[in-house]
Scaffold this motif. Structure first.
Motif, PDB file in Angstrom:
ATOM      1  N   SER A   1       6.507  23.760 -96.390  1.00  0.00           N
ATOM      2  CA  SER A   1       5.990  22.754 -95.461  1.00  0.00           C
ATOM      3  C   SER A   1       4.497  22.553 -95.688  1.00  0.00           C
ATOM      4  N   GLU A   2       4.006  21.471 -95.120  1.00  0.00           N
ATOM      5  CA  GLU A   2       2.579  21.168 -95.188  1.00  0.00           C
ATOM      6  C   GLU A   2       1.776  22.260 -94.478  1.00  0.00           C
ATOM      7  N   THR A   3       2.320  22.719 -93.357  1.00  0.00           N
ATOM      8  CA  THR A   3       1.640  23.770 -92.595  1.00  0.00           C
ATOM      9  C   THR A   3       1.470  25.024 -93.450  1.00  0.00           C
ATOM     10  N   ALA A   4       2.547  25.402 -94.135  1.00  0.00           N
ATOM     11  CA  ALA A   4       2.482  26.598 -94.991  1.00  0.00           C
ATOM     12  C   ALA A   4       1.477  26.395 -96.120  1.00  0.00           C
ATOM     13  N   ALA A   5       1.430  25.190 -96.664  1.00  0.00           N
ATOM     14  CA  ALA A   5       0.483  24.913 -97.756  1.00  0.00           C
ATOM     15  C   ALA A   5      -0.956  25.035 -97.253  1.00  0.00           C
ATOM     16  N   LEU A   6      -1.222  24.488 -96.070  1.00  0.00           N
ATOM     17  CA  LEU A   6      -2.576  24.583 -95.517  1.00  0.00           C
ATOM     18  C   LEU A   6      -2.953  26.044 -95.231  1.00  0.00           C
ATOM     19  N   GLU A   7      -2.000  26.790 -94.696  1.00  0.00           N
ATOM     20  CA  GLU A   7      -2.264  28.200 -94.383  1.00  0.00           C
ATOM     21  C   GLU A   7      -2.600  28.998 -95.645  1.00  0.00           C
ATOM     22  N   SER A   8      -2.020  28.586 -96.767  1.00  0.00           N
ATOM     23  CA  SER A   8      -2.239  29.345 -98.002  1.00  0.00           C
ATOM     24  C   SER A   8      -3.694  29.280 -98.460  1.00  0.00           C
ATOM     25  N   VAL A   9      -4.392  28.230 -98.066  1.00  0.00           N
ATOM     26  CA  VAL A   9      -5.825  28.161 -98.386  1.00  0.00           C
ATOM     27  C   VAL A   9      -6.600  29.085 -97.454  1.00  0.00           C
ATOM     28  N   ARG A  10      -6.121  29.128 -96.222  1.00  0.00           N
ATOM     29  CA  ARG A  10      -6.776  29.972 -95.226  1.00  0.00           C
ATOM     30  C   ARG A  10      -6.679  31.447 -95.628  1.00  0.00           C
ATOM     31  N   THR A  11      -5.505  31.807 -96.174  1.00  0.00           N
ATOM     32  CA  THR A  11      -5.300  33.211 -96.566  1.00  0.00           C
ATOM     33  C   THR A  11      -5.821  33.478 -97.983  1.00  0.00           C
ATOM     34  N   ARG A  12      -6.347  32.455 -98.609  1.00  0.00           N
ATOM     35  CA  ARG A  12      -6.898  32.538 -99.975  1.00  0.00           C
ATOM     36  C   ARG A  12      -5.811  32.795-101.019  1.00  0.00           C
ATOM     37  N   GLU A  13      -4.544  32.550-100.631  1.00  0.00           N
ATOM     38  CA  GLU A  13      -3.466  32.616-101.614  1.00  0.00           C
ATOM     39  C   GLU A  13      -3.603  31.453-102.598  1.00  0.00           C
TER      40      GLU A  13
END
Lengths: 373, 259
Positions: free
Chosen positions: B178-190
């Motif tokens: 999802s878009e949410t998961a993609a955005l979170e991945s930047v937050r977690t530096r993944e």
């Protein structure tokens, strides 16, 4: 003096000719789309179908490419829209060029076509010179003209296109020319078309239009609940004037298995429509789901995630396979000629530039028995 | 902000087109009167209340960026406003049949309709953007070679990333559900950056004010207002009002309120 003038003109013409030739060499040739060896659709799920949007394609190679992709996905059937306004722009003069092009390429790929008929030419619209009408405004007096067109279509493509859907979502005001929806009027349209088509092409199957899944109450200016509308159609004697029912059923935000209920819009709402048919002793008629699916737009409130869309779609195809009364489940929409740049783009299986989305690959694996990607 | 860099270019194109379309009025410095454009004394705006955060219905009340923009335009035109909720498929037919005066519904210019519709300059760009932490060394698409780029499976960003794979330096794709998961991945530096639409990027930045991100627009998707070609005076007035609101930053205030 005159000869000098002519010589100058000739010199200019020669230069222009050279320029045209030189620049012409840089123009890439248009892709050609010759009909090749005839194909058949390889599928283990013959009820898999897609709604295409080919009639507005300018370039033939895009029609061919779309149909190749449909075949390779394992869909045996397509639903395609054939607008009356495109074919009989002038009363009595039919131009079948666009239809022929689609038909010959579909045949070449081994794909069956279900044709949706509608879209009114200007000459047949309600008082079109006096009021703003839409392409769905058909004057009652022109029902026979529409019937003549459908019959001409049925005869021309008899044995190739044998299933014709009459109109689209007449339970929505904007699909009924932005007039108050009128089940009696649509029942009358079916009666006129059915008689004319059967006279001309007795084997052609006439499908009553897919109704829009909606909860609009009676008296709403926007439309009417599809269950109520179908009930009203039967009350107005429409049963005698269609051979099968087209159904539009979308999952919206609910999974494929979600229980149907009159106050819910979900995939299994088709079972409620089927129950209306059974109550009116019409259980022997097949149902064609001619529009269905889920949308994975991140912005639309009725959408799901792309991963949910794949899961729900495959579940829906599996559920549909258990319904003996169902002929086909057609997903809306395979590809559109141009993007809307809005949430409808997220219904498609293939992008405008022919990129196959993950949903395409998933449906292909289901239809052809490939390992799940 | 990025919007400020993109909008002037959009405005140049659309205003140029608008001037050609409204040539009869361009010859005169006087604007048409509101009575001429809206003889009913009311501005009827068609909206699609199913596209967040542009238009939605909460407790029978229409809310969203498009709704606020409609109100601001009506206020500028000094006329009362009525919103008409419509489904996406019925928007243009409602305009053609004179049920509404204009459409504010996250629309983009549709060339096939320009014989019947006049479009205003853009009021929002909803194209795709690369969003990354403020301290990232990625500034534009040219810097993504060898970096980890996240996007949602099956999204427009996924399609765009496929196109990039053919024409920019190789990068690592992180496809998420999802878009949410993609955005979170930047937050977690993944991921080093995420490819999403400008709407998602702005909403994410707004929801995480304690963290610092920026975005760089990579494609354009200009939202415009549609007016019937039969009502050129209204198109002129709405364009003029929109230009004024943009010049005094009122539209930027609305953008900041919702995005």
């Amino acid at each position: 003096m005159l000869s000098v003038y002519i010589m100058r003109l000739l010199a200019i013409a020669a230069r222009l000719g050279i320029i045209l030739v030189v620049f012409g060499a840089f123009v890439p040739p248009q892709p050609r789309a010759p009909l090749g060896e005839a194909h058949t659709v390889e599928t283990i799920q013959p009820h898999v179908c897609v709604h295409t949007r080919l009639i507005d394609e300018v370039e033939t190679w895009k029609i061919q490419k779309t149909l190749i992709d449909v075949r390779e996905m394992g869909a045996r059937t397509i639903v395609e829209f054939f607008p009356w306004a495109y074919i009989e722009g002038t009363r009595g003069l039919y131009d079948w060029t666009s239809v022929d092009r689609i038909v010959e390429h579909a045949q070449n790929q081994g794909i069956r076509i279900i044709a949706r008929m509608g879209l009114v030419p200007e000459w047949a619209r309600e008082n079109s010179a006096e009021i703003n009408t839409t392409l769905n405004s058909l004057a009652h007096t022109n029902y026979p003209a529409f019937a003549d067109f459908v019959a001409a279509f049925a005869v021309r493509y008899s044995g190739i296109i044998d299933h014709l859907i009459i109109w689209n979502e007449p339970n929505l005001a904007f699909e009924w020319g932005y007039q108050t929806v009128d089940p009696a009027g649509y029942a009358e349209l079916l009666r006129v078309v059915y008689a004319t088509v059967k006279d001309a092409s007795p084997l052609t199957q006439v499908l009553a239009a897919g109704l829009a899944p909606t909860l609009e109450p009676s008296g709403s200016p926007n439309g009417l609940n599809d269950l109520l509308y179908l009930e009203a159609l039967y009350e107005h004697g429409a049963a005698a004037y269609f051979d099968a029912l087209a159904v539009h059923t979308y999952g919206f935000t609910q999974p494929a298995e979600a229980d149907p209920a009159p106050d819910q819009l979900n995939f299994r709402r088709v079972e409620l429509l089927r129950a209306v048919m059974m109550r009116h002793d019409d259980a022997h008629k097949p149902v064609f789901i001619t529009e269905s699916g889920w949308n994975d737009s991140p912005r639309w409130i009725n959408a799901v995630t792309p991963a949910q869309r794949i899961t729900y779609t495959l579940d829906a195809l599996a559920v549909a396979d258990t319904w003996a009364w169902l002929d086909s489940l057609c997903l809306w929409a395979f590809r559109t000629p141009a993007p809307t740049f809005n949430y409808p783009d997220y219904f498609t299986l293939v992008n405008v530039d022919f990129q196959r989305k993950p949903i395409y690959t998933a449906v292909q694996a289901y239809a052809r028995g490939f390992d799940t990607p | 902000m990025t919007m400020r860099r993109v909008l002037p270019a959009l405005w140049m194109w659309t205003v140029l087109g608008g001037l050609l379309g409204f040539l009869p009025f361009a010859r005169s410095s006087a604007l048409p009167s509101i009575e001429q454009a809206l003889p009913r004394g009311e501005l009827r705006i068609g909206v699609d209340p199913s596209v967040a955060p542009f238009a939605g219905i909460i407790e029978d009340t229409l809310i969203g960026f498009d709704i606020d923009l409609g109100r601001a335009l009506a206020e500028r035109l000094n006329i009362s406003v009525r919103f008409v909720p419509l489904g996406f498929d019925g928007l243009y037919d409602a305009l053609y049949t004179d049920q509404v005066d204009l459409l504010i519904a996250s629309l983009t210019v549709d060339p096939s309709r320009q014989d019947r519709v006049l479009y205003t300059p853009a009021y929002f760009d909803a194209g795709l953007a690369l969003m990354m932490p403020l301290d990232s060394s990625i500034l534009t698409i040219n810097d993504i070679g060898g970096r980890r780029i996240a996007y949602a499976l099956g999204s427009n960003a996924h399609s765009e990333a496929n196109r990039w794979a053919r024409r920019v330096l190789p990068f690592d794709s992180i496809r998420l559900d999802s878009e949410t998961a993609a955005l979170e991945s930047v937050r977690t530096r993944e991921a080093d950056a995420v490819l999403v639409d400008v709407i998602a990027a702005r909403l994410f930045i707004r929801q995480h004010p304690e963290e610092r991100y920026r975005y760089s627009t990579v494609t354009t998707q200009s939202h415009v207002i549609a007016v019937s070609a039969d009502n050129a005076p209204l198109a002129v007035l709405v364009t003029n009002a929109l230009t004024h609101l943009e010049s005094i930053d009122d539209i930027e205030v609305l953008r900041a309120r919702w995005l």
